[in-house]
Design a protein around this motif. Structure first.
Motif, short mmCIF file in Angstrom:
data_model
loop_
_atom_site.label_atom_id
_atom_site.label_comp_id
_atom_site.label_asym_id
_atom_site.label_seq_id
_atom_site.Cartn_x
_atom_site.Cartn_y
_atom_site.Cartn_z
N ALA A 1 0.83 -1.20 0.00
CA ALA A 1 0.00 0.00 0.00
C ALA A 1 0.87 1.25 0.00
CB ALA A 1 -0.94 0.00 1.20
N ALA A 2 1.95 1.22 0.80
CA ALA A 2 2.85 2.37 0.87
C ALA A 2 3.55 2.60 -0.47
CB ALA A 2 3.87 2.18 1.97
N GLU A 3 3.98 1.49 -1.08
CA GLU A 3 4.63 1.63 -2.40
C GLU A 3 3.66 2.19 -3.42
OE1 GLU A 3 6.46 -1.86 -3.92
OE2 GLU A 3 8.06 -1.84 -2.43
N HIS A 4 2.43 1.69 -3.37
CA HIS A 4 1.44 2.15 -4.32
C HIS A 4 1.16 3.64 -4.13
CE1 HIS A 4 -1.75 2.01 -7.20
NE2 HIS A 4 -2.67 2.35 -6.32
N ALA A 5 1.01 4.05 -2.88
CA ALA A 5 0.77 5.47 -2.60
C ALA A 5 1.94 6.32 -3.08
CB ALA A 5 0.52 5.68 -1.11
N ALA A 6 3.16 5.80 -2.90
CA ALA A 6 4.35 6.54 -3.36
C ALA A 6 4.34 6.69 -4.88
CB ALA A 6 5.62 5.84 -2.90
N GLU A 7 3.89 5.63 -5.56
CA GLU A 7 3.79 5.73 -7.02
C GLU A 7 2.75 6.76 -7.44
OE1 GLU A 7 3.16 1.70 -8.29
OE2 GLU A 7 5.18 1.14 -7.60
N LEU A 8 1.63 6.77 -6.71
CA LEU A 8 0.60 7.77 -7.02
C LEU A 8 1.15 9.18 -6.84
CD1 LEU A 8 -2.57 6.15 -5.34
CD2 LEU A 8 -2.04 6.26 -7.79
N LEU A 9 1.87 9.38 -5.75
CA LEU A 9 2.45 10.71 -5.51
C LEU A 9 3.41 11.09 -6.63
CD1 LEU A 9 3.09 10.68 -1.65
CD2 LEU A 9 1.63 12.30 -2.88
N ALA A 10 4.19 10.09 -7.10
CA ALA A 10 5.13 10.37 -8.18
C ALA A 10 4.38 10.76 -9.46
CB ALA A 10 6.02 9.15 -8.43
N SER A 11 3.28 10.07 -9.77
CA SER A 11 2.53 10.47 -10.98
C SER A 11 1.91 11.84 -10.83
CB SER A 11 1.38 9.52 -11.34
OG SER A 11 1.58 8.27 -10.86
N ILE A 12 1.48 12.16 -9.62
CA ILE A 12 0.92 13.50 -9.40
C ILE A 12 2.01 14.54 -9.63
CG2 ILE A 12 -0.09 15.07 -7.70
CD1 ILE A 12 -1.24 12.47 -6.33
N ALA A 13 3.19 14.27 -9.07
CA ALA A 13 4.28 15.24 -9.20
C ALA A 13 4.74 15.37 -10.66
CB ALA A 13 5.46 14.82 -8.32
N GLU A 14 4.84 14.23 -11.34
CA GLU A 14 5.44 14.26 -12.67
C GLU A 14 4.45 14.63 -13.77
OE1 GLU A 14 7.24 10.40 -12.78
OE2 GLU A 14 8.48 10.95 -11.04
N THR A 15 3.23 14.07 -13.69
CA THR A 15 2.31 14.30 -14.80
C THR A 15 1.04 15.02 -14.39
OG1 THR A 15 1.12 12.21 -14.51
CG2 THR A 15 3.14 12.14 -15.83
N ARG A 16 0.97 15.49 -13.13
CA ARG A 16 -0.24 16.14 -12.62
C ARG A 16 -1.46 15.24 -12.85
NH1 ARG A 16 0.85 18.41 -9.12
NH2 ARG A 16 -0.72 20.03 -9.06
N SER A 17 -1.30 13.97 -12.62
CA SER A 17 -2.38 13.03 -12.90
C SER A 17 -3.55 13.20 -11.93
CB SER A 17 -1.84 11.59 -12.80
OG SER A 17 -2.92 10.69 -12.70
N ARG A 18 -4.68 13.58 -12.47
CA ARG A 18 -5.88 13.74 -11.65
C ARG A 18 -6.42 12.39 -11.21
NH1 ARG A 18 -9.51 18.94 -13.30
NH2 ARG A 18 -7.78 20.43 -13.36
N ALA A 19 -6.24 11.41 -12.06
CA ALA A 19 -6.72 10.06 -11.69
C ALA A 19 -5.94 9.56 -10.48
CB ALA A 19 -6.55 9.12 -12.87
N ALA A 20 -4.62 9.74 -10.51
CA ALA A 20 -3.79 9.29 -9.39
C ALA A 20 -4.19 10.04 -8.12
CB ALA A 20 -2.31 9.52 -9.71
N PHE A 21 -4.39 11.34 -8.26
CA PHE A 21 -4.76 12.10 -7.07
C PHE A 21 -6.12 11.66 -6.53
CE2 PHE A 21 -6.71 15.63 -4.78
CZ PHE A 21 -5.74 15.85 -3.81
#
Ligand SMILES: [Zn+2]
Lengths: 206, 226
Positions: free
Chosen positions: A21-41
């Motif tokens: 879960a922590a790894e997955h959340a970290a990946e989501l944060l990375a997509s938010i930071a890199e691509t401004r992904s609204r889906a990830a957020f």
């Protein structure tokens, strides 16, 4: 009747589900930071908003203030995801410290004057200025090299492979990320969790 | 150099939970800047607080957010613009009486809050740190051979040595040492051959109704190794 083998650690132990879960959340944060992904957020939001709401409701006993805390915390997560450092702690701990800061300010909102200090000045976790104090999770190298081999077997495969590549093959975290085709943030959090686990094993053993 | 005097575990808990006053937070935070051991402890505490306050919580709130509330809030967040508060440039250099001091991170971040120095009795200098209404936090500089007149305190006084060394009746305190003074006792700090720069506050922890730190105290010994 239940047989329990091995030791159970009293602190910091994480089961596989939590680690994933922590790894997955970290990946989501990375997509938010890199691509401004609204889906990830949105996914991150649906996971954390109810937890933050529950925390805030217990803190304030006031539904509206609780919602303010949720919104302000998650707004910071949306805009500041690039400041999350996977090697420094888990995503939920980072989000908790943001909420802690928001709470500090909300509790003072009514009596606050213009120049009063804010939580971000006291705990500059969201500062863009990159002044790094070394983090607390570095292990003494000699101890690590001497004892680490005995404890390898106890690490989850995903973490063990990362540790081997970094500490035995001498690769950088970026190189390991490229070699395994796994995001850099994930490598960093696996390294941190593995070192932490190893440290627990070492400390528990003596 | 070894720091021998640290904030107690309860104080570190309150610091990590955000339950201390701004004044006490800045003194403890500055100690943590200087002290690797306490920095690690606070990392562990933050993780523990997070586990207890976020990770293990599965919707105990009576009125969990509805889907439409979620969507509305998400929309508001996506519409929001980055609020980049003007960050004051950290300044970690302090000149005083021909001496040059390096300030730890938390203080450097708040260097714009350090007011003008004024000379007190004897060989003492003081500059106020403006934090919030009613706070009494000061940088105190004691030249060599300075002596603070005997005094007692109603509240809790915390003193952090930033640079140098001072003594009181009980002990000697050096760089990074964090000292909580017993309000019921008088004390008389003084310097000898060396000068000393300290950060000092007169304060008491705030009383919040929440008390997460209170809830946690009974368990703290379970997961802290000495
Ligand atoms: Zn310390």
């Amino acid at each position: 009747m239940q047989m329990v083998s091995g030791r159970t650690s009293t602190r910091g132990s994480m089961n596989t589900t939590q680690t994933d879960a922590a790894e997955h959340a970290a990946e989501l944060l990375a997509s938010i930071a890199e691509t401004r992904s609204r889906a990830a957020f949105s996914e991150l939001f649906r996971h954390f908003a109810p937890k933050l709401q529950s925390y805030a409701t217990r803190q304030f006993g006031n539904e509206q203030t609780a919602m303010d805390l949720v919104q302000e915390t998650m707004t910071n997560v949306w805009h500041k995801a690039h400041l999350f450092k996977p090697d420094k702690g888990s995503p939920s701990t980072w989000i908790f410290t943001i909420a802690r800061n928001i709470r500090f300010d909300l509790l003072r909102k009514n009596k606050k004057r213009k120049d009063d200090i804010s939580a971000d000045e006291l705990w500059p976790i969201l500062s863009e200025q990159n002044d790094s104090l070394d983090d607390g999770y570095s292990l003494d190298n000699d101890v690590l090299m001497q004892e680490i081999s005995q404890y390898y077997a106890q690490l989850p495969d995903a973490q063990r492979i990362v540790i081997e590549k970094i500490y035995i093959e001498g690769k950088s975290q970026q190189e390991v990320s490229d070699a395994l085709g796994v995001p850099l943030g994930t490598i960093k959090s696996r390294t941190r969790l593995a070192l932490k686990k190893l440290k627990e094993l070492i400390v528990n053993d003596d | 150099m070894m720091i021998k005097s640290h904030p107690g575990e309860a104080l570190l808990y309150q610091y990590a939970a955000g339950d201390l006053s701004a004044a006490m937070t800045i003194v403890v935070g500055t100690h943590i800047d200087m002290c690797k051991a306490c920095r690690r402890t606070v990392c562990d505490i933050e993780q523990k607080l997070c586990e207890d306050n976020l990770d293990t919580i599965v919707n105990v709130a009576n009125q969990a957010m509805t889907k439409s509330q979620c969507d509305k809030m998400l929309e508001a967040i996506f519409e929001s613009s980055v609020c980049n508060k003007v960050e004051n440039e950290p300044n970690d250099i302090l000149y005083l009486e021909g001496r040059r001091f390096t300030l730890p991170r938390t203080l450097a971040h708040n260097s714009h809050r350090i007011g003008d120095w004024s000379k007190l009795v004897g060989k003492l200098w003081r500059a106020p740190l403006t934090l919030e209404n009613g706070n009494q936090t000061n940088l105190i500089y004691m030249a060599p051979g300075a002596k603070v007149p005997e005094h007692t305190h109603k509240g809790q006084e915390a003193t952090l040595v930033l640079d140098g060394v001072f003594n009181d009746e009980k002990d000697e305190y050096k760089d990074g040492d964090f000292v909580l003074l017993d309000p019921s006792k008088t004390h008389t700090p003084e310097t000898q051959e060396q000068d000393c720069l300290t950060l000092a506050t007169l304060d008491a922890p705030l009383h919040f109704t929440s008390g997460i730190s209170r809830l946690l105290n009974p368990f703290s010994s379970l997961f802290f190794r000495a």
